[in-house]
Design a protein around this motif. Structure first.
Motif, PDB file in Angstrom:
ATOM      1  N   ARG A  34       0.820  -1.216   0.000  1.00  0.00           N
ATOM      2  CA  ARG A  34       0.000   0.000   0.000  1.00  0.00           C
ATOM      3  C   ARG A  34       0.854   1.266   0.000  1.00  0.00           C
ATOM      4  O   ARG A  34       0.420   2.324  -0.463  1.00  0.00           O
ATOM      5  CB  ARG A  34      -0.913  -0.021   1.231  1.00  0.00           C
ATOM      6  CG  ARG A  34      -1.975   1.072   1.259  1.00  0.00           C
ATOM      7  CD  ARG A  34      -3.028   0.845   0.204  1.00  0.00           C
ATOM      8  NE  ARG A  34      -4.212   1.664   0.427  1.00  0.00           N
ATOM      9  CZ  ARG A  34      -5.274   1.657  -0.369  1.00  0.00           C
ATOM     10  NH1 ARG A  34      -5.281   0.891  -1.446  1.00  0.00           N
ATOM     11  NH2 ARG A  34      -6.315   2.411  -0.106  1.00  0.00           N
ATOM     12  N   THR A  35       2.078   1.160   0.506  1.00  0.00           N
ATOM     13  CA  THR A  35       2.925   2.346   0.597  1.00  0.00           C
ATOM     14  C   THR A  35       3.377   2.842  -0.771  1.00  0.00           C
ATOM     15  O   THR A  35       3.933   3.945  -0.865  1.00  0.00           O
ATOM     16  CB  THR A  35       4.176   2.082   1.463  1.00  0.00           C
ATOM     17  OG1 THR A  35       4.966   1.043   0.858  1.00  0.00           O
ATOM     18  CG2 THR A  35       3.776   1.654   2.867  1.00  0.00           C
ATOM     19  N   ARG A  36       3.145   2.095  -1.826  1.00  0.00           N
ATOM     20  CA  ARG A  36       3.554   2.525  -3.158  1.00  0.00           C
ATOM     21  C   ARG A  36       2.934   3.869  -3.511  1.00  0.00           C
ATOM     22  O   ARG A  36       3.580   4.718  -4.135  1.00  0.00           O
ATOM     23  CB  ARG A  36       3.157   1.462  -4.200  1.00  0.00           C
ATOM     24  CG  ARG A  36       3.554   1.800  -5.636  1.00  0.00           C
ATOM     25  CD  ARG A  36       5.048   1.900  -5.772  1.00  0.00           C
ATOM     26  NE  ARG A  36       5.451   2.188  -7.140  1.00  0.00           N
ATOM     27  CZ  ARG A  36       6.540   2.879  -7.445  1.00  0.00           C
ATOM     28  NH1 ARG A  36       7.326   3.351  -6.497  1.00  0.00           N
ATOM     29  NH2 ARG A  36       6.852   3.109  -8.701  1.00  0.00           N
ATOM     30  N   GLU A  37       1.683   4.087  -3.099  1.00  0.00           N
ATOM     31  CA  GLU A  37       1.031   5.346  -3.445  1.00  0.00           C
ATOM     32  C   GLU A  37       1.697   6.538  -2.751  1.00  0.00           C
ATOM     33  O   GLU A  37       1.719   7.648  -3.284  1.00  0.00           O
ATOM     34  CB  GLU A  37      -0.459   5.305  -3.131  1.00  0.00           C
ATOM     35  CG  GLU A  37      -0.846   5.205  -1.681  1.00  0.00           C
ATOM     36  CD  GLU A  37      -2.368   5.254  -1.498  1.00  0.00           C
ATOM     37  OE1 GLU A  37      -2.810   5.991  -0.596  1.00  0.00           O
ATOM     38  OE2 GLU A  37      -3.096   4.564  -2.251  1.00  0.00           O
ATOM     39  N   VAL A  38       2.272   6.310  -1.580  1.00  0.00           N
ATOM     40  CA  VAL A  38       2.982   7.376  -0.875  1.00  0.00           C
ATOM     41  C   VAL A  38       4.265   7.732  -1.624  1.00  0.00           C
ATOM     42  O   VAL A  38       4.583   8.909  -1.836  1.00  0.00           O
ATOM     43  CB  VAL A  38       3.315   6.953   0.567  1.00  0.00           C
ATOM     44  CG1 VAL A  38       4.089   8.047   1.292  1.00  0.00           C
ATOM     45  CG2 VAL A  38       2.037   6.613   1.335  1.00  0.00           C
ATOM     46  N   ILE A  39       4.994   6.711  -2.050  1.00  0.00           N
ATOM     47  CA  ILE A  39       6.249   6.937  -2.768  1.00  0.00           C
ATOM     48  C   ILE A  39       5.993   7.677  -4.078  1.00  0.00           C
ATOM     49  O   ILE A  39       6.726   8.609  -4.433  1.00  0.00           O
ATOM     50  CB  ILE A  39       6.965   5.597  -3.021  1.00  0.00           C
ATOM     51  CG1 ILE A  39       7.396   4.988  -1.683  1.00  0.00           C
ATOM     52  CG2 ILE A  39       8.165   5.781  -3.944  1.00  0.00           C
ATOM     53  CD1 ILE A  39       7.899   3.562  -1.775  1.00  0.00           C
ATOM     54  N   VAL A  40       4.930   7.298  -4.795  1.00  0.00           N
ATOM     55  CA  VAL A  40       4.608   7.976  -6.052  1.00  0.00           C
ATOM     56  C   VAL A  40       4.281   9.449  -5.797  1.00  0.00           C
ATOM     57  O   VAL A  40       4.733  10.341  -6.529  1.00  0.00           O
ATOM     58  CB  VAL A  40       3.443   7.267  -6.771  1.00  0.00           C
ATOM     59  CG1 VAL A  40       2.962   8.093  -7.972  1.00  0.00           C
ATOM     60  CG2 VAL A  40       3.874   5.876  -7.237  1.00  0.00           C
ATOM     61  N   ALA A  41       3.505   9.726  -4.758  1.00  0.00           N
ATOM     62  CA  ALA A  41       3.169  11.119  -4.425  1.00  0.00           C
ATOM     63  C   ALA A  41       4.432  11.921  -4.131  1.00  0.00           C
ATOM     64  O   ALA A  41       4.598  13.055  -4.603  1.00  0.00           O
ATOM     65  CB  ALA A  41       2.223  11.156  -3.231  1.00  0.00           C
ATOM     66  N   GLN A  42       5.329  11.343  -3.355  1.00  0.00           N
ATOM     67  CA  GLN A  42       6.584  12.027  -3.045  1.00  0.00           C
ATOM     68  C   GLN A  42       7.403  12.270  -4.312  1.00  0.00           C
ATOM     69  O   GLN A  42       7.977  13.348  -4.499  1.00  0.00           O
ATOM     70  CB  GLN A  42       7.409  11.190  -2.065  1.00  0.00           C
ATOM     71  CG  GLN A  42       6.819  11.111  -0.671  1.00  0.00           C
ATOM     72  CD  GLN A  42       7.674  10.254   0.243  1.00  0.00           C
ATOM     73  OE1 GLN A  42       8.389   9.354  -0.201  1.00  0.00           O
ATOM     74  NE2 GLN A  42       7.616  10.520   1.532  1.00  0.00           N
ATOM     75  N   GLU A  43       7.448  11.267  -5.182  1.00  0.00           N
ATOM     76  CA  GLU A  43       8.257  11.401  -6.392  1.00  0.00           C
ATOM     77  C   GLU A  43       7.695  12.461  -7.335  1.00  0.00           C
ATOM     78  O   GLU A  43       8.449  13.168  -8.000  1.00  0.00           O
ATOM     79  CB  GLU A  43       8.373  10.046  -7.090  1.00  0.00           C
ATOM     80  CG  GLU A  43       9.270   9.069  -6.315  1.00  0.00           C
ATOM     81  CD  GLU A  43       9.300   7.676  -6.917  1.00  0.00           C
ATOM     82  OE1 GLU A  43       8.421   7.358  -7.758  1.00  0.00           O
ATOM     83  OE2 GLU A  43      10.200   6.898  -6.542  1.00  0.00           O
ATOM     84  N   ILE A  44       6.369  12.585  -7.396  1.00  0.00           N
ATOM     85  CA  ILE A  44       5.771  13.651  -8.218  1.00  0.00           C
ATOM     86  C   ILE A  44       6.216  15.009  -7.693  1.00  0.00           C
ATOM     87  O   ILE A  44       6.684  15.869  -8.448  1.00  0.00           O
ATOM     88  CB  ILE A  44       4.230  13.546  -8.218  1.00  0.00           C
ATOM     89  CG1 ILE A  44       3.781  12.320  -9.017  1.00  0.00           C
ATOM     90  CG2 ILE A  44       3.607  14.818  -8.816  1.00  0.00           C
ATOM     91  CD1 ILE A  44       2.290  12.033  -8.920  1.00  0.00           C
ATOM     92  N   LEU A  45       6.085  15.225  -6.391  1.00  0.00           N
ATOM     93  CA  LEU A  45       6.450  16.514  -5.811  1.00  0.00           C
ATOM     94  C   LEU A  45       7.944  16.790  -5.932  1.00  0.00           C
ATOM     95  O   LEU A  45       8.362  17.915  -6.214  1.00  0.00           O
ATOM     96  CB  LEU A  45       6.027  16.564  -4.344  1.00  0.00           C
ATOM     97  CG  LEU A  45       4.519  16.545  -4.068  1.00  0.00           C
ATOM     98  CD1 LEU A  45       4.246  16.511  -2.572  1.00  0.00           C
ATOM     99  CD2 LEU A  45       3.820  17.735  -4.705  1.00  0.00           C
ATOM    100  N   GLN A  46       8.743  15.746  -5.752  1.00  0.00           N
ATOM    101  CA  GLN A  46      10.188  15.968  -5.783  1.00  0.00           C
ATOM    102  C   GLN A  46      10.703  16.196  -7.198  1.00  0.00           C
ATOM    103  O   GLN A  46      11.539  17.071  -7.425  1.00  0.00           O
ATOM    104  CB  GLN A  46      10.926  14.801  -5.129  1.00  0.00           C
ATOM    105  CG  GLN A  46      12.432  15.042  -5.012  1.00  0.00           C
ATOM    106  CD  GLN A  46      13.065  14.333  -3.858  1.00  0.00           C
ATOM    107  OE1 GLN A  46      12.406  13.699  -3.051  1.00  0.00           O
ATOM    108  NE2 GLN A  46      14.388  14.424  -3.746  1.00  0.00           N
TER     109      GLN A  46
END
Length: 419
Positions: A276-288
């Motif tokens: 489930r944490t994949r969605e968190v990593i994707v959100a961070q990567e978009i912002l970064q």
């Protein structure tokens, strides 16, 4: 993680405090996620919330759909606290939220925010009383709310009314445009009603979620024009795998570039048994990758070509990226600014040295058949040349050494605050 904003202009919105987290105002864009456990299963929900928070989710939403779930909420909060996890919990309410909040005051108190969907908070004559009841509970416990409108559960009476009015026009607009306007109107009118009841604008976040990219962009542009409410961005039902990631990135990047959005969620469908944490990593990567926030050092790696038939550089890039993400929680507590470090892992001498020089620290591996040497560049200068079978281990040690020497060590008080 760095909260330093990018120079991109951000739309000015009213800030909303959700426990220790600020959404909107001058605050950085917040990453959030949602559990998919049965909230009544306290232990499973605690584990998943803790995992999401450890991955970087700054708010975590949980479903509160029945009495057993509402009764579980304070136990989930307390169980997380025992683990040292104090991430704000958001209660997701539909249909009977007014009853659950009234019948379970411990739940109402334990949650940091309520999510209300005006499309299913109540129907006909009950709609206003049940919506008002939830707002009054938010006032009683001093909680913010997200008024979250969804394409799939839009108030059909509102849609029909607006369609009827549109049909009377000399030049009626397309049905899709009217539906988009209905989404916006539902969110704004609900927010205005909440304010009439007494909820301040600094307690209101709005969202209008759809599952199609162009519609999402159009709706949020319209929503942003209607006031300075803090806005939650995200496609609803984004999809699975690369489709969900691409669709979410395409929609949110356009809006974020225009300064629209104060908190985001990437609603990925997990693969069976997926993390489930994949969605968190994707959100961070978009912002970064957009330069809006920094969470973990970025690893630049070439895609490979006929010059790099060896898998050495791919394996090294993967291992370094995994190692950096694993080390980041420790580094973040100890060192200031390490999340802004750039690392390059390149596969041959064509672009490798140049890219490595541009990174804070980079390695240029030999291409297939080339001399088995790997120059390492630190702050733009060639410092080492690695050879042999343990290039990965040696480069990892160089990265560790770079972090400890390059970034200022936090004070004991700062380390405690970062934990």
């Amino acid at each position: 993680m760095s909260t330093k904003g990018h120079s991109l202009h951000r739309r000015k919105t009213t800030g909303v405090n959700i426990g220790p987290v600020m959404v909107g105002g001058n605050a950085p864009i917040v990453v959030q996620s949602m559990t998919n456990t049965d909230t009544a299963d306290v232990d499973a929900t605690i584990r998943q919330v803790a995992d999401l928070a450890a991955a970087g989710s700054e708010l975590v939403r949980i479903t509160v759909d029945r009495k057993e779930a509402a009764a579980a909420v304070p136990h989930i909060r307390d169980g997380l606290a025992k683990r040292g996890c104090f991430v704000p919990l958001v209660g997701d309410f539909h249909y009977i939220g007014h009853k659950l909040l009234n019948e379970f005051p411990a739940c109402a108190e334990a949650l940091a925010k309520y999510r209300i969907n005006p499309g299913n908070v109540g129907f006909r004559e009950k709609r206003d009383s049940q919506f008002s009841s939830m707002i009054e509970t938010a006032l009683e416990y001093d909680k913010p709310v997200r008024i979250g409108v969804n394409w799939g559960s839009l108030d059909q009476e509102l849609v029909v009314s607006m369609m009827d009015e549109n049909a009377k026009l000399a030049e009626p607009r397309e049905a899709e445009e009217i539906t988009r306007q209905a989404l916006i109107e539902s969110a704004i009118s609900s927010a205005q009603r909440a304010e009439e009841i007494g909820l301040g604008r600094d307690k209101i976040i709005l969202s209008c979620k759809v599952s199609e990219v162009q519609s999402l962009i159009a709706v949020y542009r319209g929503l942003a024009e209607r006031g300075d409410y803090a806005l939650h961005l995200g496609l609803t039902e984004a999809g699975m795998g690369s489709k969900g990631i691409v669709a979410s990135t395409a929609a949110l990047s356009v809006l974020l570039q225009e300064g629209i959005g104060d908190t985001i969620r990437i609603s990925l469908t997990p693969e069976p048994g997926g993390d489930r944490t994949r969605e968190v990593i994707v959100a961070q990567e978009i912002l970064q990758t957009m330069g809006l926030r920094s969470f973990v050092p970025l690893v630049t790696a070439c895609p490979g070509c006929g010059r790099t038939t060896s898998t050495v550089f791919q394996e090294l890039a993967e291992s370094i990226q995994a190692y950096i993400r694993q080390q980041m929680p420790i580094w973040a507590e100890t060192y200031e600014g390490v999340e802004e470090m750039n690392v390059a892992v390149m596969g041959c001498i064509v672009n490798g040295p140049g890219e490595s020089k541009q990174a804070d620290i980079g390695i240029s591996l030999p291409g297939t058949g080339e001399q088995p040497t790997a120059p390492v560049f630190v702050d733009g200068e060639k410092k080492f040349t690695l050879r042999g079978e343990n290039i990965a281990g040696e480069f990892q040690a160089i990265v560790d050494n770079y972090v400890s020497n390059r970034y200022a060590r936090r004070s004991d008080a700062e380390q405690t605050a970062a934990q």
